[in-house]
Design a protein around this motif. Sequence first.
Motif, PDB file in Angstrom:
ATOM      1  N   PRO A 164       0.822  -1.220   0.000  1.00 31.31           N
ATOM      2  CA  PRO A 164       0.000   0.000   0.000  1.00 31.31           C
ATOM      3  C   PRO A 164       0.852   1.263   0.000  1.00 31.31           C
ATOM      4  O   PRO A 164       1.990   1.258   0.468  1.00 31.31           O
ATOM      5  CB  PRO A 164      -0.815  -0.132   1.287  1.00 31.31           C
ATOM      6  CG  PRO A 164      -0.011  -1.049   2.156  1.00 31.31           C
ATOM      7  CD  PRO A 164       0.660  -2.012   1.229  1.00 31.31           C
ATOM      8  N   GLN A 165       0.301   2.321  -0.542  1.00 28.43           N
ATOM      9  CA  GLN A 165       0.993   3.606  -0.504  1.00 28.43           C
ATOM     10  C   GLN A 165       1.008   4.133   0.924  1.00 28.43           C
ATOM     11  O   GLN A 165       0.106   3.865   1.710  1.00 28.43           O
ATOM     12  CB  GLN A 165       0.296   4.603  -1.431  1.00 28.43           C
ATOM     13  CG  GLN A 165      -1.156   4.856  -1.086  1.00 28.43           C
ATOM     14  CD  GLN A 165      -1.909   5.559  -2.196  1.00 28.43           C
ATOM     15  OE1 GLN A 165      -1.516   5.521  -3.346  1.00 28.43           O
ATOM     16  NE2 GLN A 165      -3.001   6.220  -1.846  1.00 28.43           N
ATOM     17  N   VAL A 166       2.065   4.873   1.262  1.00 24.90           N
ATOM     18  CA  VAL A 166       2.188   5.428   2.610  1.00 24.90           C
ATOM     19  C   VAL A 166       1.180   6.557   2.771  1.00 24.90           C
ATOM     20  O   VAL A 166       1.066   7.435   1.907  1.00 24.90           O
ATOM     21  CB  VAL A 166       3.620   5.940   2.854  1.00 24.90           C
ATOM     22  CG1 VAL A 166       3.726   6.557   4.248  1.00 24.90           C
ATOM     23  CG2 VAL A 166       4.623   4.808   2.705  1.00 24.90           C
ATOM     24  N   ALA A 167       0.431   6.540   3.861  1.00 24.68           N
ATOM     25  CA  ALA A 167      -0.568   7.574   4.119  1.00 24.68           C
ATOM     26  C   ALA A 167       0.110   8.931   4.290  1.00 24.68           C
ATOM     27  O   ALA A 167       1.186   9.029   4.902  1.00 24.68           O
ATOM     28  CB  ALA A 167      -1.375   7.231   5.365  1.00 24.68           C
ATOM     29  N   LEU A 168      -0.524   9.970   3.765  1.00 25.33           N
ATOM     30  CA  LEU A 168       0.039  11.318   3.844  1.00 25.33           C
ATOM     31  C   LEU A 168      -0.477  12.069   5.054  1.00 25.33           C
ATOM     32  O   LEU A 168      -1.674  12.013   5.377  1.00 25.33           O
ATOM     33  CB  LEU A 168      -0.297  12.120   2.584  1.00 25.33           C
ATOM     34  CG  LEU A 168       0.428  11.777   1.290  1.00 25.33           C
ATOM     35  CD1 LEU A 168       0.076  12.787   0.221  1.00 25.33           C
ATOM     36  CD2 LEU A 168       1.931  11.739   1.510  1.00 25.33           C
ATOM     37  N   GLY A 169       0.419  12.771   5.712  1.00 17.76           N
ATOM     38  CA  GLY A 169       0.051  13.682   6.774  1.00 17.76           C
ATOM     39  C   GLY A 169       0.260  15.102   6.301  1.00 17.76           C
ATOM     40  O   GLY A 169       0.293  15.389   5.099  1.00 17.76           O
ATOM     41  N   SER A 170       0.417  16.009   7.229  1.00 15.47           N
ATOM     42  CA  SER A 170       0.673  17.415   6.917  1.00 15.47           C
ATOM     43  C   SER A 170       1.810  17.919   7.777  1.00 15.47           C
ATOM     44  O   SER A 170       1.981  17.463   8.911  1.00 15.47           O
ATOM     45  CB  SER A 170      -0.584  18.255   7.169  1.00 15.47           C
ATOM     46  OG  SER A 170      -0.303  19.634   6.994  1.00 15.47           O
ATOM     47  N   SER A 171       2.572  18.831   7.230  1.00 12.79           N
ATOM     48  CA  SER A 171       3.676  19.407   8.019  1.00 12.79           C
ATOM     49  C   SER A 171       3.337  20.798   8.542  1.00 12.79           C
ATOM     50  O   SER A 171       4.153  21.427   9.212  1.00 12.79           O
ATOM     51  CB  SER A 171       4.956  19.465   7.178  1.00 12.79           C
ATOM     52  OG  SER A 171       4.729  20.034   5.907  1.00 12.79           O
ATOM     53  N   THR A 172       2.135  21.287   8.257  1.00 15.80           N
ATOM     54  CA  THR A 172       1.777  22.640   8.695  1.00 15.80           C
ATOM     55  C   THR A 172       1.445  22.706  10.182  1.00 15.80           C
ATOM     56  O   THR A 172       1.616  23.755  10.808  1.00 15.80           O
ATOM     57  CB  THR A 172       0.581  23.174   7.893  1.00 15.80           C
ATOM     58  OG1 THR A 172      -0.530  22.268   8.031  1.00 15.80           O
ATOM     59  CG2 THR A 172       0.931  23.305   6.420  1.00 15.80           C
ATOM     60  N   ASP A 173       0.959  21.597  10.747  1.00 17.29           N
ATOM     61  CA  ASP A 173       0.526  21.624  12.135  1.00 17.29           C
ATOM     62  C   ASP A 173       1.444  20.837  13.064  1.00 17.29           C
ATOM     63  O   ASP A 173       1.059  20.464  14.171  1.00 17.29           O
ATOM     64  CB  ASP A 173      -0.903  21.085  12.257  1.00 17.29           C
ATOM     65  CG  ASP A 173      -1.055  19.675  11.689  1.00 17.29           C
ATOM     66  OD1 ASP A 173      -0.073  19.156  11.123  1.00 17.29           O
ATOM     67  OD2 ASP A 173      -2.162  19.108  11.811  1.00 17.29           O
ATOM     68  N   LEU A 174       2.670  20.565  12.622  1.00 15.44           N
ATOM     69  CA  LEU A 174       3.607  19.828  13.470  1.00 15.44           C
ATOM     70  C   LEU A 174       4.034  20.667  14.670  1.00 15.44           C
ATOM     71  O   LEU A 174       4.111  21.899  14.589  1.00 15.44           O
ATOM     72  CB  LEU A 174       4.844  19.412  12.653  1.00 15.44           C
ATOM     73  CG  LEU A 174       4.606  18.439  11.503  1.00 15.44           C
ATOM     74  CD1 LEU A 174       5.911  18.182  10.762  1.00 15.44           C
ATOM     75  CD2 LEU A 174       4.002  17.127  12.013  1.00 15.44           C
ATOM     76  N   LYS A 175       4.334  19.988  15.756  1.00 15.93           N
ATOM     77  CA  LYS A 175       4.765  20.652  16.983  1.00 15.93           C
ATOM     78  C   LYS A 175       6.095  20.073  17.448  1.00 15.93           C
ATOM     79  O   LYS A 175       6.307  18.862  17.377  1.00 15.93           O
ATOM     80  CB  LYS A 175       3.725  20.465  18.100  1.00 15.93           C
ATOM     81  CG  LYS A 175       2.342  20.974  17.764  1.00 15.93           C
ATOM     82  CD  LYS A 175       2.322  22.486  17.621  1.00 15.93           C
ATOM     83  CE  LYS A 175       0.898  22.986  17.374  1.00 15.93           C
ATOM     84  NZ  LYS A 175       0.864  24.465  17.173  1.00 15.93           N
ATOM     85  N   VAL A 176       6.969  20.942  17.906  1.00 18.97           N
ATOM     86  CA  VAL A 176       8.225  20.478  18.498  1.00 18.97           C
ATOM     87  C   VAL A 176       7.901  19.655  19.738  1.00 18.97           C
ATOM     88  O   VAL A 176       7.108  20.070  20.583  1.00 18.97           O
ATOM     89  CB  VAL A 176       9.133  21.668  18.862  1.00 18.97           C
ATOM     90  CG1 VAL A 176      10.365  21.183  19.642  1.00 18.97           C
ATOM     91  CG2 VAL A 176       9.558  22.425  17.618  1.00 18.97           C
ATOM     92  N   GLY A 177       8.477  18.481  19.815  1.00 16.92           N
ATOM     93  CA  GLY A 177       8.240  17.596  20.952  1.00 16.92           C
ATOM     94  C   GLY A 177       7.366  16.412  20.622  1.00 16.92           C
ATOM     95  O   GLY A 177       7.348  15.439  21.389  1.00 16.92           O
ATOM     96  N   GLN A 178       6.624  16.453  19.491  1.00 15.53           N
ATOM     97  CA  GLN A 178       5.798  15.304  19.171  1.00 15.53           C
ATOM     98  C   GLN A 178       6.658  14.174  18.620  1.00 15.53           C
ATOM     99  O   GLN A 178       7.768  14.392  18.136  1.00 15.53           O
ATOM    100  CB  GLN A 178       4.683  15.685  18.198  1.00 15.53           C
ATOM    101  CG  GLN A 178       5.109  15.901  16.772  1.00 15.53           C
ATOM    102  CD  GLN A 178       3.912  16.207  15.858  1.00 15.53           C
ATOM    103  OE1 GLN A 178       3.369  17.310  15.881  1.00 15.53           O
ATOM    104  NE2 GLN A 178       3.513  15.221  15.064  1.00 15.53           N
TER     105      GLN A 178
END
Length: 361
Positions: A144-158
């Motif tokens: 399967p293709q890798v599911a896409l997320g978003s980099s706009t809402d990333l937080k330092v520490g996650q």
Amino acid sequence: MNRRYAIIAAAFAALLLVVTAVKVQHAPWTTPSARAVEQRGPLSEAERATIDIFERVSPSVVQVAVRSAATPVMGEEGQGGASGTGFVWDRDGHLVTNNHVVANGGEIAVRFASGEVARVDLIGTAPNYDLAVLRIRSVRELPPQVALGSSTDLKVGQSAFAIGNPFGLDQSMTSGIISALKRRLPTHGGREIANVIQTDAAINPGNSGGPLLDSAGRLIGVTTAIISPSGSNAGIGFAVPVDVVNRIVPELIRNGRVPTPGIGIVAASEDVSTRLGVQGVIVVRTAPGSPAEQAGIRGVNLSTGTVGDIITAVEGKPVRRLSDLTDALEQAGAGKTVRLTVKRDSDTRDINVGIIDIERS
């Protein structure tokens, strides 16, 4: 009498040997059977989540091996070959990896987690983003293709997870956190990637081009580089943000390349701007016939050495360095027009400038 004592002493010694042998035979450290296995409790929720990420995503991660004409064995590092990591992008057989993994040319093959090896074609490269797209020539069934997320809402520490092939050790998973955001990373194309993700998840040579995942197992970046005096992981790795990847990869699939948006200027280095106390992009000169020249943008006066125009904003958004300008132009895209705020001496004005693909101008 002496013979009698000798007989008694011999009998006592024999008895002592028998007793000692019995004790040794039953001593706990001489037990021949295996120890009983202690039963453990259930896996923790965090452990189950990490296992689930690996089991879902790892089948879609491949080892990329490149053989140059002089390399007798595919991907044999140190003999003209290169290796890295890639992952399944779509159901049409496209794979994503780093440009620097495949940049030296040669025959390319990938190995899936199942052990199956497939030949691939190089569809397109984007050196300015250190991205490349491959396509599988023939494979019976794709993971399967890798599911896409978003980099706009990333937080330092996650949490962040990387799957790849460090030092050729395929299907390796490491974990850590997002250490920083909005880093800027120079590329072999001579530009900078903006909003790069920094992570302390162990990334080593061979991880290049692999997926960086969030705790939901979604793609949030493509691992691309490390900072290390020794060449091995030092806790500082970088990944191209997925929002950039999701913009560039479809263009590579369609056209094999991506435009390099520009307005036709040569800018002064940040060191020069810092020494002069200037916040913005100092225009050194404009290319003949370029949109910048046509818009009346003026470079440095070489005869007097005085500064000409300084670009301080694009569409009202402040420009503090060249990467701010190039990032804004890339987001707008070639063929569009942007409003630049330009400072000349004590005057500031807004001008409209067209964006072109500078590699084809």
